[in-house]
Each structure stands twice: as C-alpha cells, then as structure tokens.
Write a protein that holds these residues in place. Sequence first.
Motif, short mmCIF file in Angstrom:
data_model
loop_
_atom_site.label_atom_id
_atom_site.label_comp_id
_atom_site.label_asym_id
_atom_site.label_seq_id
_atom_site.Cartn_x
_atom_site.Cartn_y
_atom_site.Cartn_z
N ALA A 11 46.59 46.30 39.98
CA ALA A 11 47.05 45.75 38.71
C ALA A 11 47.74 46.83 37.88
O ALA A 11 47.25 47.96 37.77
N LYS A 14 45.80 45.38 33.59
CA LYS A 14 44.50 45.16 34.23
C LYS A 14 43.76 43.92 33.74
O LYS A 14 43.86 43.55 32.57
N TYR A 15 42.98 43.39 34.64
CA TYR A 15 41.92 42.42 34.34
C TYR A 15 40.68 43.26 34.06
O TYR A 15 40.24 44.01 34.94
N TRP A 16 40.19 43.20 32.86
CA TRP A 16 39.00 44.00 32.54
C TRP A 16 38.21 43.27 31.46
O TRP A 16 38.50 43.41 30.28
N SER A 104 37.68 44.03 47.42
CA SER A 104 37.19 42.67 47.16
C SER A 104 38.37 41.72 46.97
O SER A 104 38.28 40.55 47.29
N SER A 136 36.13 36.94 43.86
CA SER A 136 36.37 38.16 43.09
C SER A 136 37.63 37.89 42.29
O SER A 136 38.64 37.48 42.86
N GLY A 137 37.55 38.10 40.99
CA GLY A 137 38.66 37.72 40.11
C GLY A 137 40.02 38.14 40.63
O GLY A 137 40.93 37.32 40.83
N SER A 138 40.16 39.44 40.91
CA SER A 138 41.47 39.99 41.29
C SER A 138 41.97 39.42 42.62
O SER A 138 43.16 39.54 42.94
N ARG A 141 45.14 37.11 42.91
CA ARG A 141 46.51 37.64 42.94
C ARG A 141 46.93 38.01 44.35
O ARG A 141 48.11 38.17 44.63
N SER A 190 33.04 46.91 39.62
CA SER A 190 33.87 46.41 38.52
C SER A 190 33.18 45.30 37.73
O SER A 190 33.32 45.24 36.50
N MET A 194 32.80 46.05 33.85
CA MET A 194 33.53 45.34 32.77
C MET A 194 32.56 44.62 31.85
O MET A 194 32.77 44.60 30.63
N MET A 241 42.32 50.76 29.35
CA MET A 241 41.16 50.20 30.07
C MET A 241 40.07 51.27 30.20
O MET A 241 38.90 51.01 29.94
N ASP A 281 41.90 52.47 38.89
CA ASP A 281 41.04 51.30 38.72
C ASP A 281 39.59 51.75 38.55
O ASP A 281 39.36 52.85 38.09
N ALA A 282 38.66 50.88 38.94
CA ALA A 282 37.25 51.21 38.72
C ALA A 282 36.75 52.15 39.81
O ALA A 282 35.85 51.82 40.59
O1 PMV Z 1 38.14 41.51 40.89
P1 PMV Z 1 37.26 42.65 40.58
O2 PMV Z 1 35.94 42.18 40.09
O3 PMV Z 1 37.16 43.61 41.73
O4 PMV Z 1 37.89 43.47 39.34
C1 PMV Z 1 39.03 44.24 39.43
C2 PMV Z 1 39.18 45.10 38.21
C3 PMV Z 1 40.29 46.13 38.27
O5 PMV Z 1 40.61 46.48 39.58
C4 PMV Z 1 39.79 47.40 37.57
C5 PMV Z 1 41.54 45.66 37.53
C6 PMV Z 1 42.36 44.61 38.20
O6 PMV Z 1 42.99 43.83 37.49
O7 PMV Z 1 42.43 44.57 39.44
#
Ligand code: PMV
Length: 323
Positions: A11, A14-16, A104, A136-138, A141, A190, A194, A241, A281-282
């Motif tokens: 990202a 970011k999604y955070w 993820s 997993s949110g990301s 995409r 993450s 978050m 972030m 990222d994280a």
């Molecule tokens: O989808 P997750 O829970 O792995 O969160 C991803 C969070 C970041 O990688 C830090 C930012 C993003 O948007 O990918």
Amino acid sequence: MITAQAHSNIALIKYWGKRSNALKLPVNNSISLTLDQLYTRTTVEIQADLTQDQLFLNGELATPGQTAKVQAFMDLLRQQFDCHGYAAIHSTNSFPTGAGLASSASGFAALALAASHSFGLHLSSTELSRLARQGSGSACRSLFGGWAEWLRGENPDGSDSYAIPLAANPALSLAMLVLIVENKPKETGSTDGMAHCVATSPYFSAWQATIEHDLGTLRTALQTGDFAAIGQVMEYNCLKMHATTITAQPAIWYWQPATLVLLQHVYQLRQQGIMAFFTIDAGPNVKVLCQEPDRAKLVAYFESLSEVQQVIPCKPGPAAFLV
Ligand code: PMV
C-alpha cells in the motif's frame, strides 16, 4: 484439486485501523501496487474423509494460530455460499512469511480464488475481493494486478467494501525494490497493531483527518504520471502511519536500526538526483519505489549495504489467476 496464484500488494496509502473487527472494515480507503515477485500459490482439495480443514504452509503443517484463521475463513465461505466439505490446503509463499511483506494479502486472495472454485463457485472479481477482505483486509486488493483502490464502503454489513482496479498513466514505468533487513515473523501482527493504535494513539485522529487528502494527491499523480508526487505522498503517508504506532501506549516499533539506516540512504540518493522513495509496513523491511531506468543501479547499491540481507526487485504484478 484447484491451484490459484495471487500476488502480494504494497500500500502507498495505507489501511491502518478498522471500523469493524469482525467484518474487517477499514476506516479509510487505501491504494496499493501489486508486485510480480511476491506471491502465494495455493492448492485446495476437498476431501470426503476430512472433518476439518487442514493447512500446510511452505510444505509444513501450519501452526494452530495460522490454521484457525484459515478455518474461520473457510467456514465463512461455506456459510455465505452454502457450500459443503472440508479441504486440504497447501500454500507456498515466494518470500518470507509474516515479516511485513503482506503474505496474508496474497495468501487470502489465492485462497479465496482456489477455494471458491473448489466448491464449484464462479465469483466475480468484486465478490472475490469482498470475500478475501474477510480473511485479511489487504487481501481484497490482491485480486487485481497493478494499482488497486480498496473502497472503505459505508454499509454496516461490508457489502460495499472491496477493491477496484485503478488506471495509471501508461508513461509511468515503475519498480519496487523490497529490501529485507530481517526475515523472521514480526512481534505484533497488523491486526493487533492497528487495533492498539486506534485505541491508544492520540495521533490516530490526525492520521484519519489527512487520509482523504493523501488519496486525492495519489490518484491525481497516478493519472498525470507525476512520479515525484507519487513518491512524496507515499513516504508522507507511511510516516504518518508509523507516527500512530510509536505514539501508541505502549509504543510499537516496527523499525529496526537497519530500517532507519535505509531511510537515510534513500534521502542521500535523492540528494544525488536519483528519484527513490520509501515505504514501510508493519515490519522492519523497507520498500523502495523507483523508476525502471534506475532499477539496476539501485539494486546493486542496496545489495552492497551490510544492513540488507536480500533485495527483491519487483515490477507491477498480475491479477490473481488459476494455475
Ligand atoms: O491486511 P492486514 O491485516 O495484513 O493489514 C495490512 C496493513 C498494512 O500492510 C500495514 C497496510 C496496508 O494497507 O497493506
């Protein structure tokens, strides 16, 4: 037996922060680039004799924690689409797992595609994106190649929270160099990271208040092909972030000393006139965005540094596909 491959995405905006933990709904839109060299390949086989799903990660039986996440995702898929049967799932990453390289994201995107086909479903990319988001949110995409924007959505049930492909100026010729400084799994994942920042960082509201502006800046820069503007807003958004993580109570430091050394190198390169920009990222690894003509010399430059264990040079990657 169905095999799918999905590529990781990084990202730039970011999604955070989640507004619903259960449904994995974000507080803001995010924009990412899918990468060609970082991917997960997942084979799903529904087996009549299984009484629960089994997960093998990189050739070994996965940990109970990893297995539980995948079982919960498979339960959700079975419930939402009225499917039956348990699966043996074999998943392999082309890169270190759980070190801030979005394993993820590629993992759940590949699983959504392979598992849905194993159950005989033919979901649209929007349906797959919405499904992968719940793993997993990301991951929502990673169904798309190149640039993607995850729309946060408004509906409480998450039905309008999924990613869409984003067109960019064809004159842009980009590369992203993934600099590995450490390849062991991070201490705070993450999801926990978050949630902790949402709950305890006084800077979280500032992060949210500036997101729309960053999104607008990046969308415009992608359309006009303004590489410097893309890089600048990417760095700025990343640092904001991380400002929420270091101002959480207690603080979360995703960076290692080597991370900061690499940021200094990126600043020095720019002083020498080489356009390179970072994001993190994280986890401690650094991703450097550059233009294709600078790629080879930057790979050699970063490979020569003692802080860098490995450089993975990436180009924009493809959408998830069946193998
Ligand atoms: O989808 P997750 O829970 O792995 O969160 C991803 C969070 C970041 O990688 C830090 C930012 C993003 O948007 O990918």
